[in-house]
Scaffold this active site. Sequence first.
Site, PDB file in Angstrom:
ATOM      1  N   GLY A  60       0.752  -1.242   0.000  1.00  0.00           N
ATOM      2  CA  GLY A  60       0.000   0.000   0.000  1.00  0.00           C
ATOM      3  C   GLY A  60       0.783   1.292   0.000  1.00  0.00           C
ATOM      4  N   TRP A  62       2.320   2.928  -2.388  1.00  0.00           N
ATOM      5  CA  TRP A  62       1.985   3.833  -3.495  1.00  0.00           C
ATOM      6  C   TRP A  62       0.643   4.517  -3.229  1.00  0.00           C
ATOM      7  CZ3 TRP A  62       3.498   2.553  -9.209  1.00  0.00           C
ATOM      8  CH2 TRP A  62       4.895   2.492  -9.296  1.00  0.00           C
ATOM      9  N   ASP A  92      -5.711  -5.550  -5.558  1.00  0.00           N
ATOM     10  CA  ASP A  92      -4.662  -6.564  -5.416  1.00  0.00           C
ATOM     11  C   ASP A  92      -5.295  -7.914  -5.133  1.00  0.00           C
ATOM     12  OD1 ASP A  92      -2.245  -8.091  -4.524  1.00  0.00           O
ATOM     13  OD2 ASP A  92      -1.332  -6.112  -4.561  1.00  0.00           O
ATOM     14  N   ASP A 108      -8.964 -10.294  -8.680  1.00  0.00           N
ATOM     15  CA  ASP A 108      -8.334 -10.198  -9.999  1.00  0.00           C
ATOM     16  C   ASP A 108      -9.071  -9.151 -10.827  1.00  0.00           C
ATOM     17  OD1 ASP A 108      -7.436 -10.587 -12.624  1.00  0.00           O
ATOM     18  OD2 ASP A 108      -7.181 -12.740 -12.343  1.00  0.00           O
ATOM     19  N   ASP A 133       2.790  -1.239  -9.675  1.00  0.00           N
ATOM     20  CA  ASP A 133       4.074  -1.711  -9.157  1.00  0.00           C
ATOM     21  C   ASP A 133       4.088  -3.237  -9.133  1.00  0.00           C
ATOM     22  OD1 ASP A 133       6.647  -1.182  -8.176  1.00  0.00           O
ATOM     23  OD2 ASP A 133       6.011  -1.376  -6.091  1.00  0.00           O
ATOM     24  N   LYS A 173       5.837  -0.858 -13.672  1.00  0.00           N
ATOM     25  CA  LYS A 173       7.187  -1.352 -13.408  1.00  0.00           C
ATOM     26  C   LYS A 173       7.500  -2.503 -14.352  1.00  0.00           C
ATOM     27  CE  LYS A 173       8.091  -3.697  -9.553  1.00  0.00           C
ATOM     28  NZ  LYS A 173       8.400  -3.852  -8.113  1.00  0.00           N
TER      29      LYS A 173
END
Length: 220
Positions: A60, A62, A92, A108, A133, A173
């Site tokens: 968490g 970000w 997530d 998902d 990320d 990322k």
Amino acid sequence: MAKNKFNTSWLHDHINDPYVKMAQREGYRARAAYKLKEIDEQDKLIRPGQVIVDLGAAPGSWSQYVRNKLSQGKHRDAQREGGIDGTIIALDLLPMEPIADVHFIQGDFREDNVLAQLEEVVGDRDVDLVISDMAPNLSGVAVADAARIEHVCDLALEFAQNHLKPDGALLVKCFHGSGYSQIVEKFKHQFKTVAARKPKASRDKSSETFILGRHLKRPR
């Protein structure tokens, strides 16, 4: 023995890492917050009133940074309510401890029930910024890892194509190595402006790089 030596070396580096110490001091759950902070300060990604989606958000940090940023520039009405000027949705597969003013959805983001929850929060607004990320579990086998990294980036690209507003942005990322150039080409196919960012908060030994795409070429 070599494994223990590696673990000891990593632990020593982690404990003495200035970004780890800063995260502990400033209340961030992970040092990764400073990677986003540096990119945001360079590219001016986060602004008051935006709808922002954080993919692969756990633990968490970000979302914490985005929340702090949106609380700094909040309107007077939001300030009276103690909230933020904007909307943050964190997604997530893993559970995540609650963060004030952040809507967390566990699941998902390709599944209909998760997307329905997202749309309930967003309403009829398009998303201004998608940040990711996410990183796959790496095996050390270059070909297999490249495919996994590309797959994760593809998921973020597909999500952005379906939910971003035309002048929105996507930050993901990825890792330098086999398959990196293909990921960049996919970004260029989807966005008018593409840039790579390697923030100082990324560890020197890490091959991670963040790709930023802005302004969809073919908005939905």
